[in-house]
Design a protein around this motif. Structure first.
Motif, short mmCIF file in Angstrom:
data_model
loop_
_atom_site.label_atom_id
_atom_site.label_comp_id
_atom_site.label_asym_id
_atom_site.label_seq_id
_atom_site.Cartn_x
_atom_site.Cartn_y
_atom_site.Cartn_z
N LEU A 152 24.10 35.21 38.52
CA LEU A 152 25.49 35.61 38.68
C LEU A 152 26.32 34.35 38.98
O LEU A 152 26.08 33.67 39.96
N THR A 153 27.28 34.07 38.10
CA THR A 153 28.07 32.85 38.27
C THR A 153 29.57 33.18 38.28
O THR A 153 30.01 34.11 37.61
N TYR A 154 30.31 32.41 39.07
CA TYR A 154 31.78 32.50 39.09
C TYR A 154 32.29 31.20 39.71
O TYR A 154 31.54 30.44 40.32
N SER A 155 33.58 30.95 39.52
CA SER A 155 34.17 29.73 40.06
C SER A 155 35.16 30.06 41.17
O SER A 155 35.76 31.14 41.18
N GLY A 156 35.32 29.12 42.08
CA GLY A 156 36.28 29.32 43.18
C GLY A 156 35.79 30.28 44.23
O GLY A 156 34.60 30.65 44.27
N ASN A 157 36.70 30.71 45.08
CA ASN A 157 36.37 31.62 46.17
C ASN A 157 36.78 33.04 45.83
O ASN A 157 37.66 33.28 44.99
N ILE A 158 36.14 33.98 46.50
CA ILE A 158 36.52 35.38 46.35
C ILE A 158 37.64 35.67 47.34
O ILE A 158 37.50 35.47 48.55
N ILE A 159 38.79 36.14 46.81
CA ILE A 159 39.98 36.36 47.63
C ILE A 159 40.35 37.84 47.58
O ILE A 159 40.28 38.49 46.52
N GLU A 160 40.74 38.36 48.71
CA GLU A 160 41.09 39.77 48.82
C GLU A 160 42.23 40.13 47.86
O GLU A 160 43.21 39.38 47.73
N ASN A 161 42.03 41.25 47.15
CA ASN A 161 43.01 41.79 46.20
C ASN A 161 43.25 40.90 44.99
O ASN A 161 44.22 41.08 44.27
N VAL A 167 21.84 47.77 38.21
CA VAL A 167 22.42 48.40 39.39
C VAL A 167 22.86 47.28 40.33
O VAL A 167 22.05 46.49 40.80
N ALA A 168 24.18 47.21 40.60
CA ALA A 168 24.73 46.15 41.45
C ALA A 168 25.15 46.74 42.78
O ALA A 168 25.74 47.82 42.85
N GLU A 169 24.84 46.02 43.83
CA GLU A 169 25.24 46.45 45.17
C GLU A 169 26.05 45.33 45.81
O GLU A 169 25.57 44.19 45.91
N ALA A 170 27.28 45.64 46.21
CA ALA A 170 28.15 44.64 46.85
C ALA A 170 28.22 44.93 48.34
O ALA A 170 28.49 46.06 48.75
N THR A 171 27.96 43.91 49.13
CA THR A 171 28.05 44.04 50.58
C THR A 171 29.42 43.55 51.04
O THR A 171 29.80 42.41 50.81
N THR A 172 30.19 44.44 51.69
CA THR A 172 31.54 44.09 52.10
C THR A 172 31.69 44.29 53.61
O THR A 172 30.88 44.96 54.25
N PRO A 173 32.74 43.72 54.21
CA PRO A 173 33.01 43.98 55.64
C PRO A 173 33.32 45.46 55.85
O PRO A 173 33.61 46.20 54.92
N GLY A 225 35.00 48.77 56.13
CA GLY A 225 36.27 49.23 55.60
C GLY A 225 36.68 48.55 54.31
O GLY A 225 37.68 48.91 53.70
N GLY A 226 35.91 47.57 53.88
CA GLY A 226 36.25 46.87 52.65
C GLY A 226 35.85 47.66 51.42
O GLY A 226 34.96 48.51 51.48
N GLN A 227 36.48 47.40 50.31
CA GLN A 227 36.17 48.07 49.05
C GLN A 227 36.07 47.02 47.95
O GLN A 227 36.75 46.00 48.00
N VAL A 228 35.22 47.32 46.97
CA VAL A 228 35.10 46.40 45.84
C VAL A 228 34.93 47.24 44.57
O VAL A 228 34.30 48.30 44.60
N THR A 229 35.54 46.80 43.51
CA THR A 229 35.44 47.48 42.22
C THR A 229 34.78 46.52 41.23
O THR A 229 35.24 45.40 41.05
N LEU A 230 33.71 46.98 40.60
CA LEU A 230 33.02 46.17 39.60
C LEU A 230 33.31 46.75 38.22
O LEU A 230 33.07 47.93 37.99
N LYS A 231 33.80 45.92 37.32
CA LYS A 231 34.08 46.34 35.96
C LYS A 231 33.19 45.51 35.03
O LYS A 231 33.26 44.29 35.03
N GLY A 232 32.34 46.21 34.28
CA GLY A 232 31.39 45.50 33.45
C GLY A 232 31.76 45.47 31.98
O GLY A 232 32.35 46.42 31.45
N THR A 233 31.51 44.37 31.32
CA THR A 233 31.69 44.21 29.90
C THR A 233 30.36 43.81 29.27
O THR A 233 29.73 42.85 29.72
N ASP A 234 29.93 44.55 28.26
CA ASP A 234 28.64 44.30 27.62
C ASP A 234 28.82 43.27 26.50
O ASP A 234 29.59 43.49 25.57
N GLU A 235 28.11 42.17 26.56
CA GLU A 235 28.16 41.17 25.50
C GLU A 235 26.75 40.71 25.18
O GLU A 235 25.99 40.41 26.09
#
Length: 201
Positions: free
Chosen positions: A151-160, A183-189, A191-201
């Motif tokens: 799993l790769t991404y650049s920069g920091n994860i910022i709220e909203n 199956v992806a599991e995101a651990t948040t603080p 009350g936090g929420q996260v939305t994962l949107k997947g694109t198949d390539e």
């Protein structure tokens, strides 16, 4: 007066040899590994010629024990004659093949055996040729490497703030699947929420 002479020519009657069996030391062979086929006669033979056919896309001939071999690339002919006159017959012979490198898919194949010129130890009894092949099945199977998941991404994860991430599943020798589910599991603080949107390539 006519005199007719009849000459009777004797014919040697061969006996069926239905006691021959085939054994292999492994039924699945990986690229670069060898497999040995043993032909058991069921009785002592003082002479024989065996033809062992193989798929040269998958296998290559290595060696044999029990006669003089001649490999033409798709078939090995092994000939044996007991030159002692019957004191050193054989009850079996074996032949070894090696699975070729670079095989990347599973390949069922077989070793096919026919025979001729078979006789007992002192050549007093001859046996029928084996024209219908006796077959032993094996599978040439590659060694599969595990999948790597990254799993790769650049920069920091910022709220909203939406963040693009790339999830990669890779293997140089992975079995192919028509469908895969991640199956992806995101651990948040709390009350936090996260939305994962997947694109198949």
């Amino acid at each position: 007066t006519l005199l007719f002479s009849t000459i009777l020519i004797g014919k040697v009657h061969a006996t069926p040899l239905d006691s021959i069996t085939l054994d292999v030391d492994k039924t699945t062979v990986n690229p670069g590994d060898s497999v040995t086929l043993t032909i058991n006669f069921g009785k002592d033979l003082g002479a024989y010629t065996f033809d062992i056919a193989y798929d040269n896309n998958l296998l290559e001939y290595v060696s044999c024990d029990g006669g003089t071999p001649n490999d033409n690339g798709t078939k090995v002919r092994v000939t044996f004659y007991d030159s002692t006159g019957g004191t050193a017959p054989r009850s079996n012979m074996s032949i070894r093949f090696k699975a070729k490198e670079g095989i990347i898919t599973s390949n069922p194949t077989d070793l096919s055996v026919t025979a001729e010129g078979m006789a007992n130890a002192d050549a007093s009894e001859q046996y029928d040729d084996i024209g219908v092949p006796i077959v032993k099945n094996i599978v040439v199977e590659p060694r599969y490497e595990d999948y790597n998941i990254d799993l790769t991404y650049s920069g920091n994860i910022i709220e909203n703030v939406e963040k693009e991430m790339t999830l990669t599943i890779s293997s140089s020798m992975g079995k192919n699947y028509e469908h895969a589910r991640i199956v992806a599991e995101a651990t948040t603080p709390d009350g936090g929420q996260v939305t994962l949107k997947g694109t198949d390539e």
